[in-house]
Design an enzyme around this catalytic site. Sequence first.
Site: not given
Length: 624
Positions: A267, A352, A380
């Site tokens: 990254k 989540e 969700r």
Amino acid sequence: MTHEELDRLSVEIRSFLVDKVTRTGGHLGPNLGVVELTIALHRVFDSPADPIVFDVGHQGYVHKVLTGRREAFDDLRKQDGVSGYPCRAESDHDLVENSHASTALSYADGLAKAYQLRGERRSVVAVVGDGALTGGMCWEALNNIAAGTDRSVVIVVNDNGRSYSPTIGGLADHLATLRLRPGYERALEGGKRVLQGTPVVGKPLYTALHAAKRGIKDVLSPQAMFEDLGLKYLGPVDGHDFESLEGALRRAKDFGGPVIVHAVTRKGNGYPLAENDVLDQMHQTDPIDPVTGKPRTSKGTVWTSVFAEELAAIGAEREDVVAITAAMLRSTGLAPFAERFPDRVFDVGIAEQHAITSAAGMAMAGLHPVVAIYSTFLNRAFDQMLMDVALHKQPVTVVLDRAGITGPDGASHHGMWDLSILGVIPGIHIAAPRDAATLREELREAVAIDDGPSVLRFPKATVGADIASVERIGTVDVLRRPAAGESADVLLVTVGSFAELGLAAAERLAAQGIGVTVADPRWVAPVPTELAALAADHRLVVTVEDSGRHGGFGWALAALLRDHDVDVPLRDLGIPNEFHAHGTRDEVLVRLGLTAQDVARRVTGWASNLLGRDQVEAKVSDTA
Ligand SMILES: Cc1ncc(C[n+]2csc(CCOP(=O)(O)OP(=O)(O)O)c2C)c(N)n1
Ligand SMILES: CC(=O)[C@@H](O)[C@H](O)COP(=O)(O)O
Ligand SMILES: [Mg+2]
């Protein structure tokens, strides 16, 4: 193109990204990490005939540059400018606009099944990060993809070892094991070249090759997990080396079945300010000076930092309070708590649903979990809130940051659904603080609730000055009464941070002789019954909320008034239930008419109609 030309192209794209994204802001780190990977994908596969689906999509800038949108980057993430995520309206090369993680493999499975059914021989490519792989949907999809042995699904794992921070969990450790044993593919190729150079041919050659492969695999690359799932695994390959990348991608394309290419990337690659950013390798940056990294603009105190400070203080007083994040510890303000109580903070990965149900488990065992999550990502985990927390009346507190219009991340990031979906949950308590003082107060009230779920919501914004109340009735704060001589014409009920907007609108209305009471319910679910009596003292009720109108607070208050036979007309202002394109938060609120000026104008219109024509049949909510 020669490899020298490819290398030159990647250098050019990298400097383009740094130049543009340090001006506009955006996901610089993730995109610097996929320059070679994205170029190689577009060289090996024939997009859009071979669709390339990016998981989350925040790493899609290079893809956009390579598909004709280079000139649009001056307006990246700006209103009416190019989106920071794939966008179907921008290009046929873009399929998935949803920025919620862990969905790409499911799209890929669906696409591949459709192509097979239609007899179309196309490769489907899904680029999924190591972080996104910690999301449960990925494993539901892998289970299905593995069953489609004759469907060409190429799963490119973009493994940079991080979500925002280092990716957590057993899968991350497994990928790290694979990552740390590079060269499996090279050793395999080398072994093949040696054997093919000998006079051994036919079945003996195949047997020798298979033995070599077995030996190399056992020594270099224990990727049993994927192969046990029935998925061919290629890698790990250097995600910044064109030769390794294209070799693996071509093998994957020719394989004709489900295959994983494990690309190891970095990254922020090539830009030291990102590469060396210890916090999150510039996962996302505001506009900065490209040389010094200094922000081009300064921000005031944001809501998140008020929450962060108060939760850490609560943590010192209550050792049963623990914190849970879904791979966003810093963004959701849990860093101060984590620094002080490292054993009482849990990063579950981008999971989540698991976060909420594991919180219910913790609560059942006597803890009081605080799950810090962006509003849009709680969507969700609705069933987990309903059936795993509320059905069992477990004391779980969910703190929803980025509630309401968020802005540059566009339609799948606006936190506009939480009141509508959570409002149906029996026994739920939802608070919407109007300022820092009420955030602190309501957070403490929330963690004191022990008979079911409590939720706090606040926006992606700087927090304004504290707003005093002139009177508290039950949990309701009256922020303004009509001035002397003003009649009590309108009750304006504002949700959360919109209190400031409501007070400004009230002053505009007072200047027109319309008397306004402004009230802040503080707890918006269950709707405070005190509002029924307050409404009955007025001739018009107006609600304004930074949330979807459908099933929002306005609708809930209208139901309360009906239940209490309070026959005062109510008009509700909020976010229209549509998908709202990106822009700054303020730009989008202006687009939606959620400003003090617009609210005053709307109320004036209703007031003059209703108050001027008493006999007009009151309508429950304006359908406009
Ligand atoms: C369901 C969901 N939760 C949280 C996020 C916030 N988020 C955006 S990108 C990201 C990290 C993704 O990590 P990875 O998949 O490894 O991609 P990378 O940034 O490393 O390229 C997270 C947590 C999200 N987009 N979706
Ligand atoms: C893709 C991603 O990382 C998103 O979750 C988003 O960029 C969050 O941005 P903010 O944290 O600035 O709201
Ligand atoms: Mg990653």
